[in-house]
Design a protein around this motif. Sequence first.
Motif, PDB file in Angstrom:
ATOM      1  N   ASP A 173      -9.423 -33.958 -10.339  1.00 42.11           N
ATOM      2  CA  ASP A 173     -10.110 -35.030  -9.603  1.00 42.11           C
ATOM      3  C   ASP A 173     -10.738 -36.019 -10.581  1.00 42.11           C
ATOM      4  OD1 ASP A 173      -9.378 -33.829  -7.283  1.00 42.11           O
ATOM      5  OD2 ASP A 173     -11.402 -33.355  -6.599  1.00 42.11           O
ATOM      6  N   PHE A 174     -11.359 -35.487 -11.637  1.00 42.18           N
ATOM      7  CA  PHE A 174     -12.002 -36.369 -12.610  1.00 42.18           C
ATOM      8  C   PHE A 174     -10.975 -37.278 -13.281  1.00 42.18           C
ATOM      9  CE2 PHE A 174     -13.831 -37.731 -16.582  1.00 42.18           C
ATOM     10  CZ  PHE A 174     -15.131 -38.041 -16.225  1.00 42.18           C
ATOM     11  N   PHE A 231     -27.491 -48.647  -9.694  1.00 39.31           N
ATOM     12  CA  PHE A 231     -28.073 -47.954 -10.842  1.00 39.31           C
ATOM     13  C   PHE A 231     -27.502 -46.546 -11.008  1.00 39.31           C
ATOM     14  CE2 PHE A 231     -31.500 -51.150 -10.618  1.00 39.31           C
ATOM     15  CZ  PHE A 231     -31.526 -51.501 -11.953  1.00 39.31           C
ATOM     16  N   ASN A 232     -26.879 -46.004  -9.956  1.00 38.60           N
ATOM     17  CA  ASN A 232     -26.320 -44.647 -10.002  1.00 38.60           C
ATOM     18  C   ASN A 232     -24.863 -44.646  -9.526  1.00 38.60           C
ATOM     19  OD1 ASN A 232     -28.991 -43.001 -10.444  1.00 38.60           O
ATOM     20  ND2 ASN A 232     -29.416 -44.470  -8.819  1.00 38.60           N
ATOM     21  N   PRO A 233     -24.000 -45.398 -10.209  1.00 39.04           N
ATOM     22  CA  PRO A 233     -22.627 -45.543  -9.702  1.00 39.04           C
ATOM     23  C   PRO A 233     -21.852 -44.234  -9.700  1.00 39.04           C
ATOM     24  CG  PRO A 233     -22.795 -46.441 -11.912  1.00 39.04           C
ATOM     25  CD  PRO A 233     -24.193 -46.093 -11.483  1.00 39.04           C
ATOM     26  N   ASP A 234     -22.262 -43.274 -10.520  1.00 41.75           N
ATOM     27  CA  ASP A 234     -21.518 -42.023 -10.616  1.00 41.75           C
ATOM     28  C   ASP A 234     -21.913 -40.996  -9.562  1.00 41.75           C
ATOM     29  OD1 ASP A 234     -24.059 -41.908 -11.732  1.00 41.75           O
ATOM     30  OD2 ASP A 234     -23.530 -40.209 -13.005  1.00 41.75           O
ATOM     31  N   TYR A 235     -23.026 -41.210  -8.864  1.00 42.85           N
ATOM     32  CA  TYR A 235     -23.571 -40.176  -7.989  1.00 42.85           C
ATOM     33  C   TYR A 235     -22.586 -39.729  -6.910  1.00 42.85           C
ATOM     34  CZ  TYR A 235     -26.368 -37.814  -4.512  1.00 42.85           C
ATOM     35  OH  TYR A 235     -26.828 -36.901  -3.614  1.00 42.85           O
ATOM     36  N   PHE A 236     -22.038 -40.676  -6.152  1.00 36.52           N
ATOM     37  CA  PHE A 236     -21.175 -40.299  -5.027  1.00 36.52           C
ATOM     38  C   PHE A 236     -19.839 -39.742  -5.505  1.00 36.52           C
ATOM     39  CE2 PHE A 236     -24.216 -43.189  -3.079  1.00 36.52           C
ATOM     40  CZ  PHE A 236     -24.639 -42.393  -2.023  1.00 36.52           C
ATOM     41  N   ILE A 237     -19.345 -40.246  -6.633  1.00 31.42           N
ATOM     42  CA  ILE A 237     -18.094 -39.720  -7.187  1.00 31.42           C
ATOM     43  C   ILE A 237     -18.306 -38.272  -7.610  1.00 31.42           C
ATOM     44  CG2 ILE A 237     -16.435 -39.925  -9.065  1.00 31.42           C
ATOM     45  CD1 ILE A 237     -17.032 -42.974  -9.029  1.00 31.42           C
ATOM     46  N   ALA A 238     -19.416 -38.011  -8.324  1.00 31.64           N
ATOM     47  CA  ALA A 238     -19.709 -36.652  -8.776  1.00 31.64           C
ATOM     48  C   ALA A 238     -19.886 -35.719  -7.583  1.00 31.64           C
ATOM     49  CB  ALA A 238     -20.968 -36.647  -9.638  1.00 31.64           C
ATOM     50  N   PRO A 295      -8.056 -28.139  -3.007  1.00 31.89           N
ATOM     51  CA  PRO A 295      -8.021 -29.270  -2.086  1.00 31.89           C
ATOM     52  C   PRO A 295      -6.734 -30.073  -2.245  1.00 31.89           C
ATOM     53  CG  PRO A 295      -9.461 -29.753  -3.927  1.00 31.89           C
ATOM     54  CD  PRO A 295      -8.988 -28.336  -4.104  1.00 31.89           C
ATOM     55  N   GLU A 296      -6.441 -30.851  -1.202  1.00 30.55           N
ATOM     56  CA  GLU A 296      -5.299 -31.758  -1.288  1.00 30.55           C
ATOM     57  C   GLU A 296      -5.524 -32.685  -2.481  1.00 30.55           C
ATOM     58  OE1 GLU A 296      -2.519 -32.441   1.021  1.00 30.55           O
ATOM     59  OE2 GLU A 296      -2.996 -30.333   1.358  1.00 30.55           O
ATOM     60  N   PRO A 297      -4.456 -33.071  -3.187  1.00 28.82           N
ATOM     61  CA  PRO A 297      -4.643 -34.012  -4.298  1.00 28.82           C
ATOM     62  C   PRO A 297      -5.253 -35.316  -3.786  1.00 28.82           C
ATOM     63  CG  PRO A 297      -2.398 -33.156  -4.254  1.00 28.82           C
ATOM     64  CD  PRO A 297      -3.065 -32.689  -3.004  1.00 28.82           C
ATOM     65  N   LEU A 298      -6.025 -35.984  -4.638  1.00 33.12           N
ATOM     66  CA  LEU A 298      -6.622 -37.263  -4.256  1.00 33.12           C
ATOM     67  C   LEU A 298      -5.521 -38.264  -3.929  1.00 33.12           C
ATOM     68  CD1 LEU A 298      -9.378 -37.711  -7.005  1.00 33.12           C
ATOM     69  CD2 LEU A 298      -9.739 -37.199  -4.596  1.00 33.12           C
ATOM     70  N   PHE A 303      -2.927 -27.329 -11.867  1.00 30.84           N
ATOM     71  CA  PHE A 303      -2.673 -26.020 -12.458  1.00 30.84           C
ATOM     72  C   PHE A 303      -3.322 -25.927 -13.846  1.00 30.84           C
ATOM     73  CE2 PHE A 303      -0.053 -23.093 -14.979  1.00 30.84           C
ATOM     74  CZ  PHE A 303      -0.191 -21.946 -14.216  1.00 30.84           C
ATOM     75  N   GLU A 304      -3.193 -26.970 -14.637  1.00 32.57           N
ATOM     76  CA  GLU A 304      -3.685 -26.944 -16.016  1.00 32.57           C
ATOM     77  C   GLU A 304      -5.193 -27.146 -16.131  1.00 32.57           C
ATOM     78  OE1 GLU A 304      -2.062 -26.260 -18.836  1.00 32.57           O
ATOM     79  OE2 GLU A 304      -0.157 -25.956 -17.804  1.00 32.57           O
ATOM     80  N   PHE A 305      -5.739 -28.076 -15.333  1.00 37.71           N
ATOM     81  CA  PHE A 305      -7.146 -28.471 -15.512  1.00 37.71           C
ATOM     82  C   PHE A 305      -8.059 -28.024 -14.370  1.00 37.71           C
ATOM     83  CE2 PHE A 305      -4.520 -32.041 -17.285  1.00 37.71           C
ATOM     84  CZ  PHE A 305      -4.601 -31.640 -18.603  1.00 37.71           C
ATOM     85  N   GLY A 306      -7.481 -27.421 -13.323  1.00 36.44           N
ATOM     86  CA  GLY A 306      -8.291 -27.026 -12.172  1.00 36.44           C
ATOM     87  C   GLY A 306      -8.550 -28.226 -11.273  1.00 36.44           C
ATOM     88  N   GLY A 307      -9.157 -27.962 -10.117  1.00 37.47           N
ATOM     89  CA  GLY A 307      -9.384 -29.020  -9.129  1.00 37.47           C
ATOM     90  C   GLY A 307     -10.332 -30.097  -9.627  1.00 37.47           C
ATOM     91  N   LYS A 308     -11.471 -29.679 -10.183  1.00 37.96           N
ATOM     92  CA  LYS A 308     -12.469 -30.660 -10.627  1.00 37.96           C
ATOM     93  C   LYS A 308     -11.942 -31.511 -11.776  1.00 37.96           C
ATOM     94  CE  LYS A 308     -16.325 -27.709  -9.516  1.00 37.96           C
ATOM     95  NZ  LYS A 308     -17.284 -26.808 -10.128  1.00 37.96           N
ATOM     96  N   GLY A 309     -11.257 -30.849 -12.718  1.00 39.42           N
ATOM     97  CA  GLY A 309     -10.705 -31.586 -13.860  1.00 39.42           C
ATOM     98  C   GLY A 309      -9.682 -32.615 -13.398  1.00 39.42           C
TER      99      GLY A 309
END
Length: 149
Positions: free
Chosen positions: A96-97, A49-56, A69-72, A88-94
Amino acid sequence: MSDARKKPCCICRRWFQPDPRIGVRQRACRNPDCQVARRRKKQKQWREFNPDYFIARRILDRGKADRAPEPLRLPPPLNQLPWDIAQFEFGGKGTDFIGVLGTVLLRGAQSQFGAYLTDSARVSDILPPSATQSQIRPVAPSGCGDPRA
Ligand SMILES: [Zn+2]
Protein backbone atom coordinates in the motif's frame (compact mmCIF):
# COMPACT_ATOMS: atom_id res chain seq x y z
CA MET A 1 -14.08 42.16 31.75
CA SER A 2 -12.00 42.48 28.56
CA ASP A 3 -13.14 39.10 27.21
CA ALA A 4 -16.71 40.39 26.90
CA ARG A 5 -15.78 43.03 24.30
CA LYS A 6 -17.36 42.75 20.88
CA LYS A 7 -15.20 41.55 17.99
CA PRO A 8 -15.69 40.91 14.23
CA CYS A 9 -16.63 37.39 13.08
CA CYS A 10 -13.80 35.78 11.09
CA ILE A 11 -16.37 34.51 8.56
CA CYS A 12 -19.16 37.08 8.05
CA ARG A 13 -17.18 40.06 9.48
CA ARG A 14 -20.22 41.18 11.54
CA TRP A 15 -19.49 42.29 15.08
CA PHE A 16 -20.61 39.86 17.77
CA GLN A 17 -20.47 39.41 21.51
CA PRO A 18 -18.21 36.42 22.36
CA ASP A 19 -19.61 33.80 24.72
CA PRO A 20 -18.09 34.64 28.14
CA ARG A 21 -17.14 30.96 28.62
CA ILE A 22 -15.09 30.99 25.39
CA GLY A 23 -13.87 34.60 25.59
CA VAL A 24 -11.11 35.82 23.28
CA ARG A 25 -10.71 32.38 21.70
CA GLN A 26 -14.10 32.68 19.97
CA ARG A 27 -13.45 33.79 16.38
CA ALA A 28 -16.83 33.23 14.70
CA CYS A 29 -20.28 34.50 15.67
CA ARG A 30 -23.08 32.13 16.76
CA ASN A 31 -24.68 32.05 13.31
CA PRO A 32 -24.78 28.31 12.42
CA ASP A 33 -23.50 29.05 8.90
CA CYS A 34 -20.46 30.83 10.35
CA GLN A 35 -19.86 27.98 12.83
CA VAL A 36 -19.96 25.41 10.02
CA ALA A 37 -17.70 27.54 7.81
CA ARG A 38 -15.23 28.09 10.68
CA ARG A 39 -15.14 24.35 11.43
CA ARG A 40 -14.53 23.51 7.75
CA LYS A 41 -11.78 26.14 7.56
CA LYS A 42 -10.12 24.70 10.67
CA GLN A 43 -10.35 21.12 9.35
CA LYS A 44 -8.90 22.16 5.99
CA GLN A 45 -6.02 23.87 7.81
CA TRP A 46 -5.45 20.76 9.90
CA ARG A 47 -5.37 18.52 6.81
CA GLU A 48 -2.84 20.84 5.17
CA PHE A 49 -0.54 20.59 8.19
CA ASN A 50 -1.06 16.80 8.49
CA PRO A 51 -1.25 15.55 4.90
CA ASP A 52 -0.03 12.07 5.86
CA TYR A 53 -2.62 11.40 8.58
CA PHE A 54 -5.46 9.96 6.48
CA ILE A 55 -3.12 8.01 4.20
CA ALA A 56 -1.40 6.43 7.22
CA ARG A 57 -4.74 5.65 8.86
CA ARG A 58 -6.06 4.02 5.70
CA ILE A 59 -2.94 1.88 5.26
CA LEU A 60 -3.03 0.78 8.92
CA ASP A 61 -6.79 0.02 8.78
CA ARG A 62 -6.32 -2.07 5.65
CA GLY A 63 -3.53 -3.97 7.44
CA LYS A 64 -5.90 -4.93 10.30
CA ALA A 65 -8.07 -7.13 8.07
CA ASP A 66 -7.79 -10.89 8.66
CA ARG A 67 -6.98 -11.62 5.04
CA ALA A 68 -4.97 -9.63 2.50
CA PRO A 69 -6.98 -6.60 1.32
CA GLU A 70 -7.82 -6.04 -2.32
CA PRO A 71 -4.95 -4.24 -4.07
CA LEU A 72 -5.32 -0.45 -4.15
CA ARG A 73 -7.02 0.94 -7.26
CA LEU A 74 -4.13 2.78 -8.86
CA PRO A 75 -4.11 5.02 -11.92
CA PRO A 76 -2.33 3.93 -15.11
CA PRO A 77 0.49 3.10 -15.66
CA LEU A 78 0.76 1.98 -12.01
CA ASN A 79 -2.17 -0.41 -12.47
CA GLN A 80 -0.07 -2.38 -14.99
CA LEU A 81 2.41 -3.51 -12.33
CA PRO A 82 2.18 -6.99 -10.75
CA TRP A 83 0.95 -5.84 -7.34
CA ASP A 84 0.35 -9.44 -6.22
CA ILE A 85 4.12 -9.94 -6.27
CA ALA A 86 4.59 -6.76 -4.23
CA GLN A 87 2.02 -7.99 -1.68
CA PHE A 88 3.84 -11.31 -1.41
CA GLU A 89 7.27 -9.69 -1.05
CA PHE A 90 6.49 -6.59 1.04
CA GLY A 91 3.21 -7.48 2.78
CA GLY A 92 -0.01 -5.48 2.62
CA LYS A 93 1.22 -2.32 4.34
CA GLY A 94 4.46 -2.21 2.37
CA THR A 95 2.58 -2.65 -0.90
CA ASP A 96 0.00 0.00 0.00
CA PHE A 97 2.81 2.40 0.88
CA ILE A 98 4.56 1.78 -2.44
CA GLY A 99 1.24 2.25 -4.27
CA VAL A 100 0.57 5.55 -2.51
CA LEU A 101 4.17 6.66 -3.10
CA GLY A 102 3.86 5.87 -6.80
CA THR A 103 0.57 7.75 -7.05
CA VAL A 104 1.97 10.83 -5.27
CA LEU A 105 5.03 10.87 -7.55
CA LEU A 106 2.89 10.32 -10.64
CA ARG A 107 0.54 13.19 -9.75
CA GLY A 108 3.50 15.45 -9.02
CA ALA A 109 5.07 14.59 -12.36
CA GLN A 110 1.76 15.05 -14.19
CA SER A 111 1.12 18.46 -12.63
CA GLN A 112 4.67 19.57 -13.51
CA PHE A 113 4.25 18.24 -17.02
CA GLY A 114 0.86 19.96 -17.36
CA ALA A 115 2.32 23.30 -16.27
CA TYR A 116 5.17 22.82 -18.73
CA LEU A 117 2.76 22.05 -21.55
CA THR A 118 0.89 25.31 -21.04
CA ASP A 119 4.23 27.09 -21.36
CA SER A 120 5.24 25.32 -24.51
CA ALA A 121 2.99 23.30 -26.78
CA ARG A 122 6.03 22.11 -28.74
CA VAL A 123 6.88 19.54 -26.06
CA SER A 124 4.20 17.21 -27.37
CA ASP A 125 5.97 17.09 -30.73
CA ILE A 126 9.28 16.08 -29.13
CA LEU A 127 8.09 13.43 -26.68
CA PRO A 128 6.87 10.04 -27.88
CA PRO A 129 3.19 9.48 -27.05
CA SER A 130 3.78 6.76 -24.44
CA ALA A 131 6.90 8.11 -22.74
CA THR A 132 5.69 7.22 -19.25
CA GLN A 133 4.56 3.73 -20.20
CA SER A 134 7.74 2.69 -21.99
CA GLN A 135 9.61 2.79 -18.65
CA ILE A 136 7.40 0.18 -17.01
CA ARG A 137 6.76 -3.04 -18.88
CA PRO A 138 4.16 -5.49 -17.63
CA VAL A 139 5.38 -8.92 -16.56
CA ALA A 140 5.44 -11.34 -19.48
CA PRO A 141 2.58 -13.87 -19.39
CA SER A 142 3.44 -17.30 -17.97
CA GLY A 143 4.88 -19.71 -20.51
CA CYS A 144 7.45 -17.18 -21.76
CA GLY A 145 9.78 -17.83 -18.83
CA ASP A 146 9.59 -16.21 -15.43
CA PRO A 147 11.23 -12.75 -15.60
CA ARG A 148 11.60 -12.81 -11.83
CA ALA A 149 13.74 -15.95 -11.82
ZN1 LIG B 1 -20.41 35.30 11.49
